[in-house]
Design an enzyme around this catalytic site. Structure first.
Site, mmCIF file in Angstrom:
data_model
loop_
_atom_site.group_PDB
_atom_site.id
_atom_site.type_symbol
_atom_site.label_atom_id
_atom_site.label_comp_id
_atom_site.label_asym_id
_atom_site.label_seq_id
_atom_site.Cartn_x
_atom_site.Cartn_y
_atom_site.Cartn_z
ATOM 1 N N ASP A 1 35.604 -10.111 8.333
ATOM 2 C CA ASP A 1 36.361 -10.146 7.337
ATOM 3 C C ASP A 1 37.859 -11.065 7.538
ATOM 4 O O ASP A 1 38.671 -11.170 6.747
ATOM 5 C CB ASP A 1 36.941 -8.668 6.805
ATOM 6 C CG ASP A 1 37.711 -8.069 7.868
ATOM 7 O OD1 ASP A 1 37.954 -8.628 9.001
ATOM 8 O OD2 ASP A 1 38.422 -6.943 7.504
ATOM 9 N N ASP B 1 40.581 -6.503 14.630
ATOM 10 C CA ASP B 1 40.309 -5.070 14.559
ATOM 11 C C ASP B 1 39.908 -4.563 15.964
ATOM 12 O O ASP B 1 39.848 -5.241 16.852
ATOM 13 C CB ASP B 1 39.280 -5.010 13.213
ATOM 14 C CG ASP B 1 38.052 -5.702 13.844
ATOM 15 O OD1 ASP B 1 37.746 -5.606 14.808
ATOM 16 O OD2 ASP B 1 37.486 -6.304 12.736
ATOM 17 N N ASP C 1 53.420 0.640 19.229
ATOM 18 C CA ASP C 1 54.562 0.193 18.579
ATOM 19 C C ASP C 1 55.026 1.388 18.073
ATOM 20 O O ASP C 1 54.380 2.293 17.362
ATOM 21 C CB ASP C 1 54.566 -0.610 17.621
ATOM 22 C CG ASP C 1 55.332 -1.897 17.672
ATOM 23 O OD1 ASP C 1 56.587 -1.572 17.584
ATOM 24 O OD2 ASP C 1 54.990 -3.094 18.235
ATOM 25 N N ASP D 1 60.520 -0.264 17.970
ATOM 26 C CA ASP D 1 61.076 -1.446 17.253
ATOM 27 C C ASP D 1 62.347 -1.281 16.586
ATOM 28 O O ASP D 1 62.620 -0.129 16.126
ATOM 29 C CB ASP D 1 60.042 -1.509 15.878
ATOM 30 C CG ASP D 1 60.348 -2.771 15.091
ATOM 31 O OD1 ASP D 1 59.946 -3.626 15.615
ATOM 32 O OD2 ASP D 1 60.691 -2.446 13.837
ATOM 33 N N GLU E 1 63.115 -2.409 21.649
ATOM 34 C CA GLU E 1 63.335 -3.680 21.144
ATOM 35 C C GLU E 1 64.897 -3.918 20.815
ATOM 36 O O GLU E 1 65.406 -2.994 19.804
ATOM 37 C CB GLU E 1 62.683 -4.226 19.990
ATOM 38 C CG GLU E 1 63.058 -5.693 19.431
ATOM 39 C CD GLU E 1 62.505 -5.852 18.087
ATOM 40 O OE1 GLU E 1 62.089 -6.928 17.675
ATOM 41 O OE2 GLU E 1 62.647 -4.965 17.223
ATOM 42 N N HIS F 1 55.228 -11.668 19.196
ATOM 43 C CA HIS F 1 54.668 -11.990 17.768
ATOM 44 C C HIS F 1 55.911 -12.421 16.899
ATOM 45 O O HIS F 1 55.468 -12.925 15.653
ATOM 46 C CB HIS F 1 53.927 -10.893 17.009
ATOM 47 C CG HIS F 1 54.983 -9.594 16.967
ATOM 48 N ND1 HIS F 1 55.382 -8.997 18.131
ATOM 49 C CD2 HIS F 1 55.578 -9.156 16.090
ATOM 50 C CE1 HIS F 1 56.460 -8.159 17.607
ATOM 51 N NE2 HIS F 1 56.515 -8.195 16.335
ATOM 52 N N ASP F 2 56.793 -12.524 17.232
ATOM 53 C CA ASP F 2 58.266 -12.884 16.671
ATOM 54 C C ASP F 2 58.685 -14.412 17.180
ATOM 55 O O ASP F 2 59.594 -14.746 16.385
ATOM 56 C CB ASP F 2 59.444 -12.107 16.475
ATOM 57 C CG ASP F 2 58.930 -10.644 15.899
ATOM 58 O OD1 ASP F 2 58.246 -10.653 15.086
ATOM 59 O OD2 ASP F 2 59.398 -9.628 16.538
HETATM 60 C C1 GLC Z 1 60.752 -6.075 14.743
HETATM 61 C C2 GLC Z 1 59.435 -6.570 14.948
HETATM 62 C C3 GLC Z 1 59.032 -7.644 13.818
HETATM 63 C C4 GLC Z 1 59.545 -6.923 12.376
HETATM 64 C C5 GLC Z 1 60.836 -6.265 12.447
HETATM 65 C C6 GLC Z 1 60.946 -5.358 11.328
HETATM 66 O O1 GLC Z 1 61.620 -7.412 15.070
HETATM 67 O O2 GLC Z 1 59.187 -7.253 16.232
HETATM 68 O O3 GLC Z 1 57.836 -8.150 13.499
HETATM 69 O O4 GLC Z 1 59.329 -7.871 11.327
HETATM 70 O O5 GLC Z 1 61.035 -5.644 13.600
HETATM 71 O O6 GLC Z 1 60.147 -4.081 11.560
HETATM 72 CA CA CA Z 2 38.036 -7.258 10.963
#
Ligand code: GLC
Ligand code: CA
Length: 560
Positions: free
Chosen positions: A30, A34, A103, A205, A259, A332-333
């Site tokens: 898809d 996953d 997370d 987070d 974070e 990822h940010d």
């Molecule tokens: C943190 C995450 C980010 C998200 C933000 C709001 O910075 O790493 O990806 O958009 O929080 O949850």
């Molecule tokens: Ca998938």
């Protein structure tokens, strides 16, 4: 420093590998990664020699912010699989001796969460106080800045009850009200639920934002993104975290990492020192914010090595006596490490990505290593706004346009700094879609995948991949790299980053050439004779008083 005086912990000695599940491996065509996809790759992950995996959110979510908008904290996102897939994955990691960190996103929920649906339905609903409201009859609420809002405001008007609700992030991410003891009890209970399943920790987070100032005062003279620092100074942040520790964390052998937007060298010890009984570690943003403005428009400072060394050194040594730190370049940010801190040209991509990995794995502080960096993946560098999925780039593009600003310049900068650069699918091989999916990937695969991929590197002893495996082994074999004191050499050198790590009588020297030219390193006598532990070139050239380093050369030496 002396090993016997160290408070040894598995989460200080381990290497963390971050998996963004959406982009790791799709198992059903898809186009979306996953949990079964990760299961297929468990042996690969174990082969890296990492000890802990941090999974970005896998909970139920409408995915406006890719899982950071949670609609059910106790269930798995449909696209990722089921709870039994999760349990299979957890068992698979544990069988391989790898711990799993999830997370925890509890500054806000999704607006699709049942709590919010109830809360917005009427002013006297029992869930009303799970969120922050400003009744419209009191007038316009005091300015609050939002990270993602298309208009920049963190208050959204909700017609149904004629009131504004608070959202530091997107409109679909209303902030939870930690003042409410019922909300806190729900969250603590949910954390127990996951720990009882056997997970080994949480990455929390934007946890520094959970406490809001009473009655939403006007922050005089503080506007826009400057509010980040004020948000992180909520009056009850530490009280809430100590309560969380007492109620939940201290009952398990787990790790926690904050974070920490708004953390700095003055306030960090309150969050992570052992005697505070709050969290174990934090990650700061000073090094990745060097050279970008609040909308991530890039200036020359982003590769200013002297400033970078100052930042990294200050953060490494602040935990000499108390607390513990982290090391990271990408997540990822943030953009890919080789594009941001290195040189992703065909000439130097391999060597500079190895150098950056060497840095992370030889510094003091737990390394957080982002998936794909082990093969030297580069930024995606999308040309068109239509290629982006990330609401951050899209909303800022629209906001800049609406203001009559230079939206094209924003787009150009985001090729370097945008969040989607590191969110593209993992490049497994040179088949269609890099072996990530048989369908259409949710985000374009970076075009250089035929060249940069796991399959091409598996059996090449000189590949970034096998170099990374050597680094994880090296860190395990030398506790000096974990606990040893860090000392910066040559602070003013614009191209060389050199430092020592010392534990008991053992001294390790790290030499890194952050440039595309040869550089000479002059050392004092005590550091001249060393045995090479790892080197990203075949040879190391000595001089009378040090070494001559090749472009982007990285060497780690055992001093005799
Ligand atoms: C943190 C995450 C980010 C998200 C933000 C709001 O910075 O790493 O990806 O958009 O929080 O949850
Ligand atoms: Ca998938």
């Amino acid at each position: 420093m002396k090993l016997t005086e160290m408070n040894r912990q598995w989460w200080k000695e381990g290497v963390v590998y971050q998996i963004y599940p959406r982009s790791f491996q799709d198992s059903n065509g898809d186009g979306i990664g996953d949990l079964q996809g990760i299961i297929q790759r468990l042996d690969y992950i174990a082969s890296l020699g990492v000890d802990i995996v941090w999974l970005n959110p896998v909970y139920k979510s409408p995915n406006n912010d890719n899982g950071y908008d949670i609609s059910d904290y106790r269930d798995i996102m449909d696209e990722f699989g089921s709870m039994s897939d999760f349990e299979e994955l957890l068992a698979g990691f544990h069988e391989r001796g790898i711990k799993v960190v999830m997370d925890l996103v509890v500054n806000h929920s999704s607006s699709e969460h049942e709590w919010f649906k109830q809360a917005r339905s009427s002013r006297d609903n029992p869930y009303r106080d799970y969120y922050h409201w400003w009744p419209a009859e009191k007038g316009t609420p005091p300015e609050r800045w939002s990270f993602f809002d298309e208009e920049g405001s963190a208050w959204a008007y909700d017609e149904q009850t004629d009131a504004y609700y608070l959202h530091y992030f997107d409109k679909t991410q209303p902030d939870l009200n930690w003042e409410n003891p019922k909300l806190r009890a729900e969250i603590f209970d949910m954390m127990h639920f996951w720990f009882k399943k056997g997970i080994d920790g949480f990455r929390m987070d934007v946890i520094t934002f959970i406490s809001k100032h009473d009655d939403y005062p006007v922050f005089h003279g503080v506007h826009g993104d400057k509010m980040i620092d004020v948000y992180a100074q909520g009056p009850r942040l530490h009280q809430f975290l100590q309560e969380m520790n007492r109620e939940v964390l201290q009952h398990y052998d787990i790790m926690t990492v904050a974070e920490g937007p708004g953390t700095n060298l003055n306030n960090i010890h309150d969050l992570v020192d052992e005697d505070r009984q709050e969290l174990n570690m934090n990650y700061h943003f000073e090094h990745v914010e060097l050279g970008v403005d609040p909308r991530k428009i890039v200036n020359q400072d982003f590769q200013n090595l002297v400033k970078y060394k100052q930042i990294m050194s200050a953060w490494a040594t602040t935990f000499d006596e108390k607390g513990w730190g982290t090391q990271w370049h990408t997540n990822h940010d943030f953009p890919r490490q080789v594009t941001w801190f290195g040189d992703d040209s065909p000439e130097y991509r391999v060597q500079s990505s190895k150098l950056l990995s060497t840095f992370l794995l030889t510094m003091r502080g737990t390394p957080y290593y982002y998936m794909g960096d082990e093969i030297g993946m580069t930024n995606a560098k999308f040309d068109s706004i239509d290629d982006y999925d990330d609401l951050m780039t899209i909303n800022w593009y629209n906001l800049t346009k609406a203001e009559g600003g230079d939206a094209e310049a924003l787009l150009e900068s985001h090729k370097l700094s945008g969040r989607d650069n590191a969110r593209t699918p993992i490049q497994w091989d040179n088949t269609a879609n890099a072996g990530f999916t048989t369908g259409k990937p949710w985000l374009k695969v970076t075009s250089n995948y035929p060249e940069i991929n796991v399959a091409a590197q598996q059996n090449d002893p000189d590949s970034p991949l096998n170099y990374f495996r050597k680094l994880t082994r090296l860190r395990k074999e030398h506790l000096t790299l974990v606990y040893g004191a860090y000392e910066l050499l040559l602070p003013d050198d614009k191209h060389i980053y050199a430092y020592t790590r010392k534990l008991d009588d053992n001294v390790i020297l790290v030499l890194l050439n952050y440039s595309s030219e040869r550089q000479e390193v002059v050392l004092n006598d005590a550091l001249i004779s060393g045995e090479v532990l790892i080197n990203n070139y075949a040879a190391l050239e000595s001089t009378a008083c040090g070494y001559q380093l090749q472009p982007w050369q990285a060497v780690v030496l055992q001093i005799k």
